[in-house]
Design an enzyme around this catalytic site. Structure first.
Site, PDB file in Angstrom:
ATOM      1  N   GLY A  23       0.503  -2.498   8.330  1.00 14.08           N
ATOM      2  CA  GLY A  23      -1.114  -2.140   9.200  1.00 14.08           C
ATOM      3  C   GLY A  23      -1.663  -3.125   9.067  1.00 14.08           C
ATOM      4  NE  ARG A  84       2.536   1.138  11.008  1.00 14.09           N
ATOM      5  CZ  ARG A  84       1.566   0.781   9.921  1.00 14.09           C
ATOM      6  NH1 ARG A  84       2.246   0.052   9.080  1.00 14.09           N
ATOM      7  NH2 ARG A  84       0.771   1.110  10.221  1.00 14.09           N
ATOM      8  CG  ASP A 115       4.827  -0.902  -1.690  1.00 15.90           C
ATOM      9  OD1 ASP A 115       5.198  -2.460  -2.462  1.00 15.90           O
ATOM     10  OD2 ASP A 115       5.135   0.164  -2.199  1.00 15.90           O
ATOM     11  CB  THR A 137      -2.217  -1.970   2.661  1.00 22.20           C
ATOM     12  OG1 THR A 137      -2.899  -0.627   3.294  1.00 22.20           O
ATOM     13  CG2 THR A 137      -1.965  -1.917   1.248  1.00 22.20           C
ATOM     14  CG  ASP A 139      -3.428   2.847   3.315  1.00 17.03           C
ATOM     15  OD1 ASP A 139      -4.109   3.244   3.560  1.00 17.03           O
ATOM     16  OD2 ASP A 139      -2.197   2.834   3.585  1.00 17.03           O
ATOM     17  CG  ASP A 141      -0.384   2.120  -0.201  1.00 19.10           C
ATOM     18  OD1 ASP A 141      -0.516   0.782  -0.310  1.00 19.10           O
ATOM     19  OD2 ASP A 141       0.321   2.582   0.716  1.00 19.10           O
ATOM     20  NE  ARG A 183       1.607   3.805   5.072  1.00 15.82           N
ATOM     21  CZ  ARG A 183       2.318   2.779   5.621  1.00 15.82           C
ATOM     22  NH1 ARG A 183       3.484   2.385   5.601  1.00 15.82           N
ATOM     23  NH2 ARG A 183       1.923   2.125   6.492  1.00 15.82           N
TER      24      ARG A 183
END
Ligand code: ADP
Ligand code: F6P
Length: 332
Positions: A23, A84, A115, A137, A139, A141, A183
């Site tokens: 993303g 992707r 990741d 990202t 996120d 995360d 996500r």
């Protein structure tokens, strides 16, 4: 292999590639710019690989010079495009990518992404193409780093959007149930929830059912509160539409659900994202200059560091439970 830097040092690589994958995130452009300019300053050549790993498989590449990254530091999205790429996960796909690296003389690659993209970078490193990951990202995360490029901009965008919702929520004395991205993680929801003064934050990491949110709404109504914002991470178990219906049915407060969606991924990066991206892009090139790959750039304890990709991918990210509790204690 190798070249001499303008300052007489030795670069172990002559040509490196750079790509953005997964993303997109605001600040990726600033990272690409830092990679290109740092490498050229050191006397290396840079090849831009378009559309993430797809570009490596299909040979969709473009040589980058210092002017090719002009006028992008302030822009969201990624000028190199992103994607992707399921084919990259196959043995055939990754072999095509390795063959193309050899064909185009790409000796190392800076991979800007999350990741998943780092797993691809690890697989390429194993096959003799040293890669360095730069975390990008919205996120936040990625376990190995406290910060990912794009998070600050996304937090600010989401906050601004919820501020707008708040005006109409207040006028109608309603409850707004707002879904933010992330996500499977609730880091973005937590920060946004605190920043907008939400009555409740619903994330996948912490058990919190709708009935407890309704109780909080009912209790605070008794103290004079008339409108409510509930921030929900997209990874939470229930859709915001269902949560809004349940709140309205239980409390009698008219409720609306809003999904912020991809607006959170766009927009001009904040100062934090531009600066972080610049430092991280530069740090990645410093590693490749020394022939070092299979690393990821991380932010830890106020410093830019790097870690082994394998170790980085094994790490688990903690959710900030203290911050969550604090948010709960001040949302009255
Ligand atoms: P992100 O990098 O933001 O986590 P994805 O998980 O979609 O985003 O991963 C981006 C791309 O990285 C994938 O489309 C694929 O090409 C590559 N990738 C993801 N997971 C793996 C994996 N396990 N092995 C190799 N490559 C992967
Ligand atoms: O990883 C960034 C992110 O925006 C997540 O927050 C979200 O779950 C996902 O990507 C959406 O992906 P797509 O853009 O493919 O719909």
């Amino acid at each position: 292999m190798g070249c001499t830097t303008p300052f007489g040092g030795l670069c172990k690589m002559k040509t490196i590639g750079v790509l953005t994958s997964g993303g997109d995130a605001p600040g990726m452009n600033a990272a690409v710019r830092a990679v290109v300019r740092s490498a050229i300053s050191l006397g290396m050549n840079v090849i831009g690989i378009r559309h993430g790993y797809n570009g490596l498989i299909n040979g969709d590449i473009t040589p980058m010079d210092i002017r090719s990254v002009s006028e992008i530091i302030h822009r969201g999205g990624t000028a190199l495009y992103t994607a992707r790429c399921p084919e990259f996960k196959t043995e055939e796909g990754i072999q095509k990518a390795v063959d193309n690296c050899k064909k185009f003389g790409i000796e190392g690659i800076v991979v800007i992404g999350g990741d998943g993209s780092f797993r691809g970078a690890r697989d390429l490193s194993i096959r003799g193409i040293p890669c360095v990951g730069v975390p990008g990202t919205i996120d936040n995360d990625i376990a190995s780093t406290e910060y990912t490029i794009g998070f600050d901009t996304a937090m600010n965008t989401a906050m601004e959007m919820v501020d707008r919702l708040r005006d109409t929520t207040q006028s109608h004395e309603r409850c707004s149930v707002v879904e933010v991205m992330g996500r499977h993680a609730g880091h973005l929801a937590l920060q946004v929830g605190v920043a907008v003064g939400s009555i409740a934050i619903m994330v996948p990491e912490i058990p919190c059912d709708v009935s407890s949110v309704c109780k909080k709404i009912e209790a605070t109504r008794k103290t004079g509160k008339k409108h409510f914002i509930v921030v929900v991470a997209e990874g939470y178990e229930k859709p915001v539409t269902d949560i809004a219906k349940e709140i309205e049915a239980t409390t009698g407060v008219e409720s609306r659900a809003t999904i912020l969606g991809h607006v959170q991924r766009g927009g001009n990066p904040t100062v934090r994202d531009r600066v972080m991206a610049s430092y991280m892009g530069n740090a990645a090139v410093e590693l490749l200059k020394n022939g070092i790959g299979n690393r990821v750039i991380c932010y830890s304890k106020s410093e830019i560091i790097n870690r082994d990709i394998y170790e980085a991918l094994q790490m688990k990210k903690d959710f900030d439970v203290d911050a969550y509790r604090m948010a709960d204690s001040i949302s009255l």
